[in-house]
Scaffold this active site. Structure first.
Site, mmCIF file in Angstrom:
data_model
loop_
_atom_site.group_PDB
_atom_site.id
_atom_site.type_symbol
_atom_site.label_atom_id
_atom_site.label_comp_id
_atom_site.label_asym_id
_atom_site.label_seq_id
_atom_site.Cartn_x
_atom_site.Cartn_y
_atom_site.Cartn_z
ATOM 1 N N CYS A 122 29.623 41.696 -4.888
ATOM 2 C CA CYS A 122 29.746 42.685 -3.513
ATOM 3 C C CYS A 122 31.141 42.622 -3.021
ATOM 4 O O CYS A 122 31.581 43.433 -2.642
ATOM 5 C CB CYS A 122 28.340 42.580 -2.637
ATOM 6 S SG CYS A 122 28.599 40.995 -1.839
ATOM 7 N N HIS A 132 25.941 40.108 2.274
ATOM 8 C CA HIS A 132 26.251 41.279 1.334
ATOM 9 C C HIS A 132 27.052 42.325 2.199
ATOM 10 O O HIS A 132 26.972 42.356 3.342
ATOM 11 C CB HIS A 132 24.891 41.952 1.068
ATOM 12 C CG HIS A 132 25.166 42.976 -0.041
ATOM 13 N ND1 HIS A 132 25.156 42.574 -1.343
ATOM 14 C CD2 HIS A 132 24.985 44.371 0.023
ATOM 15 C CE1 HIS A 132 25.268 43.860 -2.290
ATOM 16 N NE2 HIS A 132 25.249 44.684 -1.355
ATOM 17 N N HIS A 177 28.391 49.934 -3.343
ATOM 18 C CA HIS A 177 28.195 48.490 -3.342
ATOM 19 C C HIS A 177 27.951 47.927 -4.597
ATOM 20 O O HIS A 177 27.372 48.923 -5.632
ATOM 21 C CB HIS A 177 27.438 47.978 -2.166
ATOM 22 C CG HIS A 177 26.129 48.184 -2.561
ATOM 23 N ND1 HIS A 177 24.872 47.361 -2.322
ATOM 24 C CD2 HIS A 177 25.341 49.382 -3.147
ATOM 25 C CE1 HIS A 177 23.580 47.789 -2.654
ATOM 26 N NE2 HIS A 177 23.713 48.858 -3.129
#
Length: 352
Positions: free
Chosen positions: A267, A315, A327
């Protein structure tokens, strides 16, 4: 004598037999409990599997960001170590030249019948100790004293460099140990998640949305704004637009922990690569990226902002507008477009 008589053996059908049987059953139950979730737990519903897999992926991502941070620290420590070693080698060369020059003077004086005490440094097995003598400063000539003082300074600088290099080497080894530990944690979490998913049928995996439910979603979401998505040219400035365009071009790329592209990403690696393509340097980890710009609220979000999730900012995604982001989710799903509401939003940062 009676005290030394051998006790009469008991029948296994009595208390001893019952105790042994009980212990055997308890041991079997304990062994079963530790063999793994496949043996110790009842069959889980697809929803329960999804919940557990999501938790494992989130824990793996926390470990991934720690791994990324340790890797960056290890690289810095290695660069610093190499710099210190190069500098120590350069100083050693200068020291050798200075001592050679003093040696030439010493040889000339010796041929004339005497050796100046200042030049005995060259022949001393412990030059630094020798220089500590009070008589040296009184007896050495100014020119020779200056030359020897320079040598002494070089000796100390080299020792300081070597000491700093030893510290950096210890730091590098510590970071390498941390890398190994975090890698083991990540692999364990991902393996556990895969074992859970393997217990489901393909249809169940599709129903819980582990990435196979809509395999063509990423290919259908293009930079033209189809599916109601914001196009890159709606970004507030050219650099944000360039970062979003890069992220769009990577839709469908696999998630690989620790990867920063160009063909696979985690990520924070995707976000870093996207802005790198726009000429903006971002830190490697999510917990550093959150502080790389100005914090903004959800109401202030603009395309190009970084959006963070979970309590530890473990994240990150790239906001593209209309409540959507691009993402790299986890190993079960490629780089894709998703609503920011699919995870708990805990922060956002504007970096350009």
């Amino acid at each position: 004598m009676a005290a030394h008589r051998k006790p009469r053996p008991r029948s296994v059908s009595g208390n001893t037999g019952r105790t042994a049987a009980t212990l055997a059953l308890a041991g079997a139950a304990t062994a079963t409990a530790f063999e793994g979730t496949g043996h110790a737990e009842p069959n889980l519903t697809p929803a329960q599997v999804k919940a557990r897999v999501d938790k494992l992926y989130q824990e793996a991502e926390v470990a991934t960001e720690k791994y990324n941070g340790a890797k960056e620290d290890a690289r810095k420590a290695e660069r610093r170590l190499n710099t210190l070693r190069d500098e120590a080698a350069r100083r050693q060369e200068q020291l050798n030249e200075a001592r050679d020059a003093l040696g030439s003077v010493a040889a000339a004086q010796y041929r004339r019948g005497g050796l100046d005490p200042a030049l005995q440094l060259v022949l001393s097995p412990d030059p630094d100790h020798y220089l500590d003598g009070a008589a040296f400063a009184e007896r050495a000539g100014h020119r020779q004293a200056t030359a020897v003082a320079r040598v002494r300074k070089q000796l100390r600088e080299i020792e300081q460099l070597r000491g700093a290099a030893r510290v950096q080497l210890a730091s590098l080894r510590s970071r390498q140990t941390e890398l190994s530990r975090q890698k083991k944690t990540i692999d364990g979490k991902l393996d556990a998640a895969q074992r859970l998913l393997d217990r489901l049928s393909a249809a169940d995996r599709a129903r819980i949305g582990d990435g196979s439910a809509h395999p063509d979603r990423a290919s259908r979401a293009t930079a033209t704004g189809r599916d109601g998505l914001t196009a890159p040219d709606s970004a507030p400035n050219p650099r944000a637009a360039a970062a979003i365009a890069y992220a769009y071009s990577k839709l469908g790329s696999p998630y690989v922990w620790g990867a920063t592209g160009p063909d696979a990403f985690d990520c924070s690696g995707l976000v870093q690569a996207a802005y790198r393509s726009a000429g903006v340097s971002l830190p490697r980890t999510t917990y550093a990226q959150i502080d790389a710009g100005r914090r903004v609220s959800r109401a202030e979000l603009l395309p190009g902002d970084l959006v963070f999730f979970y309590s530890g900012f473990s994240h990150v995604g790239l906001y593209i507008g209309n409540g959507q982001m691009i993402h790299a989710p986890n190993p079960s799903a490629p780089v894709r477009i998703a609503p920011i509401d699919e995870m708990p939003l805990t922060g956002a940062t504007r970096v350009v």
